[in-house]
Design an enzyme around this catalytic site. Structure first.
Site, PDB file in Angstrom:
ATOM      1  N   GLY A  66       0.809  -1.214   0.000  1.00 43.77           N
ATOM      2  CA  GLY A  66       0.000   0.000   0.000  1.00 43.77           C
ATOM      3  C   GLY A  66       0.841   1.263   0.000  1.00 43.77           C
ATOM      4  O   GLY A  66       2.019   1.227  -0.334  1.00 43.77           O
ATOM      5  N   GLY A 112       5.488   4.534  -8.736  1.00 41.74           N
ATOM      6  CA  GLY A 112       6.249   3.304  -8.973  1.00 41.74           C
ATOM      7  C   GLY A 112       5.320   2.098  -9.006  1.00 41.74           C
ATOM      8  O   GLY A 112       5.369   1.263  -9.914  1.00 41.74           O
ATOM      9  N   HIS A 113       4.438   2.019  -7.995  1.00 37.97           N
ATOM     10  CA  HIS A 113       3.431   0.950  -8.001  1.00 37.97           C
ATOM     11  C   HIS A 113       2.538   1.055  -9.241  1.00 37.97           C
ATOM     12  O   HIS A 113       2.171   0.058  -9.842  1.00 37.97           O
ATOM     13  CB  HIS A 113       2.530   1.062  -6.761  1.00 37.97           C
ATOM     14  CG  HIS A 113       3.246   0.912  -5.454  1.00 37.97           C
ATOM     15  ND1 HIS A 113       3.444   1.965  -4.599  1.00 37.97           N
ATOM     16  CD2 HIS A 113       3.794  -0.173  -4.841  1.00 37.97           C
ATOM     17  CE1 HIS A 113       4.080   1.546  -3.510  1.00 37.97           C
ATOM     18  NE2 HIS A 113       4.308   0.257  -3.631  1.00 37.97           N
ATOM     19  N   GLN A 146      14.782  -8.701  -3.611  1.00 38.44           N
ATOM     20  CA  GLN A 146      13.452  -9.306  -3.457  1.00 38.44           C
ATOM     21  C   GLN A 146      13.046 -10.022  -4.747  1.00 38.44           C
ATOM     22  O   GLN A 146      12.549 -11.158  -4.721  1.00 38.44           O
ATOM     23  CB  GLN A 146      12.437  -8.212  -3.125  1.00 38.44           C
ATOM     24  CG  GLN A 146      10.992  -8.666  -3.198  1.00 38.44           C
ATOM     25  CD  GLN A 146      10.051  -7.626  -2.633  1.00 38.44           C
ATOM     26  OE1 GLN A 146       9.934  -7.494  -1.421  1.00 38.44           O
ATOM     27  NE2 GLN A 146       9.396  -6.875  -3.483  1.00 38.44           N
ATOM     28  N   VAL A 149      10.876   3.372 -11.115  1.00 36.62           N
ATOM     29  CA  VAL A 149      10.384   4.721 -11.399  1.00 36.62           C
ATOM     30  C   VAL A 149      11.055   5.685 -10.414  1.00 36.62           C
ATOM     31  O   VAL A 149      11.110   5.407  -9.209  1.00 36.62           O
ATOM     32  CB  VAL A 149       8.851   4.789 -11.260  1.00 36.62           C
ATOM     33  CG1 VAL A 149       8.343   6.204 -11.524  1.00 36.62           C
ATOM     34  CG2 VAL A 149       8.193   3.795 -12.215  1.00 36.62           C
TER      35      VAL A 149
HETATM   36  P1  AMP Z   1       6.018  -2.283  -1.621  1.00 45.23           P
HETATM   37  O1  AMP Z   1       4.631  -1.767  -1.481  1.00 45.23           O
HETATM   38  O2  AMP Z   1       7.081  -1.324  -1.220  1.00 45.23           O
HETATM   39  O3  AMP Z   1       6.174  -3.652  -1.019  1.00 45.23           O
HETATM   40  O4  AMP Z   1       6.239  -2.476  -3.185  1.00 45.23           O
HETATM   41  C1  AMP Z   1       5.359  -3.254  -3.945  1.00 45.23           C
HETATM   42  C2  AMP Z   1       5.978  -3.487  -5.293  1.00 45.23           C
HETATM   43  O5  AMP Z   1       6.203  -2.237  -5.959  1.00 45.23           O
HETATM   44  C3  AMP Z   1       7.345  -4.175  -5.192  1.00 45.23           C
HETATM   45  O6  AMP Z   1       7.441  -5.157  -6.223  1.00 45.23           O
HETATM   46  C4  AMP Z   1       8.294  -3.045  -5.405  1.00 45.23           C
HETATM   47  O7  AMP Z   1       9.533  -3.460  -5.962  1.00 45.23           O
HETATM   48  C5  AMP Z   1       7.535  -2.176  -6.387  1.00 45.23           C
HETATM   49  N1  AMP Z   1       8.048  -0.810  -6.352  1.00 45.23           N
HETATM   50  C6  AMP Z   1       8.188  -0.022  -5.257  1.00 45.23           C
HETATM   51  N2  AMP Z   1       8.745   1.163  -5.595  1.00 45.23           N
HETATM   52  C7  AMP Z   1       8.970   1.121  -6.927  1.00 45.23           C
HETATM   53  C8  AMP Z   1       9.532   2.033  -7.881  1.00 45.23           C
HETATM   54  N3  AMP Z   1      10.000   3.235  -7.512  1.00 45.23           N
HETATM   55  N4  AMP Z   1       9.609   1.659  -9.178  1.00 45.23           N
HETATM   56  C9  AMP Z   1       9.134   0.424  -9.550  1.00 45.23           C
HETATM   57  N5  AMP Z   1       8.595  -0.475  -8.717  1.00 45.23           N
HETATM   58  C10 AMP Z   1       8.514  -0.133  -7.427  1.00 45.23           C
END
Ligand code: AMP
Length: 284
Positions: free
Chosen positions: A33, A38-39, A155, A178
């Site tokens: 969340g 990026g998400h 990861q 991103v």
């Molecule tokens: P998180 O909510 O931080 O667990 O991220 C969920 C997914 O979004 C994971 O696969 C992250 O690697 C991806 N993610 C988070 N930040 C970025 C970003 N800046 N660019 C691309 N993917 C991202």
């Protein structure tokens, strides 16, 4: 159309069973969340490649090695659902912790060598928590494809090993990082930075870019590349470098000589906030 918000595993299973019976492909994006651009990139790629898109929003207690980090983790469900709806997501799966962990787990996914370095070294149990929750979510959502950001390179490597080693029938898709205009990788934790901390937070990326440029110009010694990148970061007052290493992309093992694409990865403390980033370094 508004995304359907589902809190219960059985309810999601019913939707998944219907989709599979109708031979609709399922794309799955696991998140914690506090969604940002990026998400959003992951959602867009998943939307383009699948009939049904499921996003999970679950702040997984099992993968936090520090209680304060878990407690301070931003929670913005309403805005997240709005972003998902605007991105054409079909289902947001947002279970309460007791739904995912009704009792303490007796069985978990242990991660080996791929979790030994980088974040694995500094966050004990973190990748066990990630691999375990992702395995559970895969069993629940039964996706054809699952989308992960390259920003979390270790990861992504762990998940690739998870599905290979345990024969999970899902295609893992990596999505490029991103960034903000100054290069800072988007992260839910960026919200915690004060304006002053935000101004210096991109120094990790600056260091990683130096590594990338050195390798592109023909430097093959990983220790020399890492030292040059560390020097950039350590020259910035107000931040503390946790690690900066050069590893091979598959199993995240440290290397001495750079003979093919390598990952330069680092973790940086800016005040009480820990940020990570990485770049791919390709020799000429
Ligand atoms: P998180 O909510 O931080 O667990 O991220 C969920 C997914 O979004 C994971 O696969 C992250 O690697 C991806 N993610 C988070 N930040 C970025 C970003 N800046 N660019 C691309 N993917 C991202």
């Amino acid at each position: 159309m508004a995304a359907e918000v589902i809190a219960w595993i059985q309810q999601l299973r019913n939707r998944v069973a219907d989709a599979r019976a109708a031979r609709r492909s399922i794309g799955f994006v696991p998140t914690m969340g506090a969604l940002h651009a990026g998400h959003k990139r992951l959602l867009d790629v998943a939307r383009a490649e699948n009939d049904l898109v499921i996003v999970s929003i679950f702040v997984n207690p099992l993968q936090f090695d520090r209680r304060d980090d878990l407690e301070r983790y931003p929670r913005t469900l309403d805005a997240d659902v709005a972003l998902c709806s605007a991105s054409g997501v079909d289902i947001v799966f947002a279970p309460p912790a007791a739904e995912m962990y009704p009792s303490p787990l007796e069985c978990v996914v242990e991660v080996g060598r791929v979790a030994e370095h980088l974040c694995g070294r500094f966050r004990p149990g973190h990748f066990r928590g990630v691999a375990t929750v992702v395995m559970k979510l895969f069993q629940i959502a039964q996706p054809d494809r699952a989308y992960f950001g390259e920003k979390d390179a270790q990861q992504l490597a762990v998940i690739r090993r998870l599905v290979a080693d345990l024969n999970v029938p899902v295609e893992i898709v990596g999505v490029p990082t991103v960034r903000e205009a100054d290069g800072l990788a988007l992260s839910s934790r960026n919200q915690r930075l004060s304006p002053q901390e935000r101004r210096v937070a991109n120094v990790l990326y600056e260091g990683l870019k130096v590594a990338q440029a050195l390798v592109a110009s023909g430097e093959r010694s990983a220790p020399r590349v890492a030292a040059a990148a560390r020097q950039v970061v350590e020259g910035q007052p107000g931040v503390r470098l946790e690690y900066l290493e050069i590893v091979e992309p598959r199993d995240m093992q440290p290397i001495e000589r750079i003979d093919g694409p390598a990952v330069a990865a680092g973790a940086l403390w800016v005040g009480a906030t820990r940020l990570i980033d990485n770049v791919i370094c390709v020799p000429p």
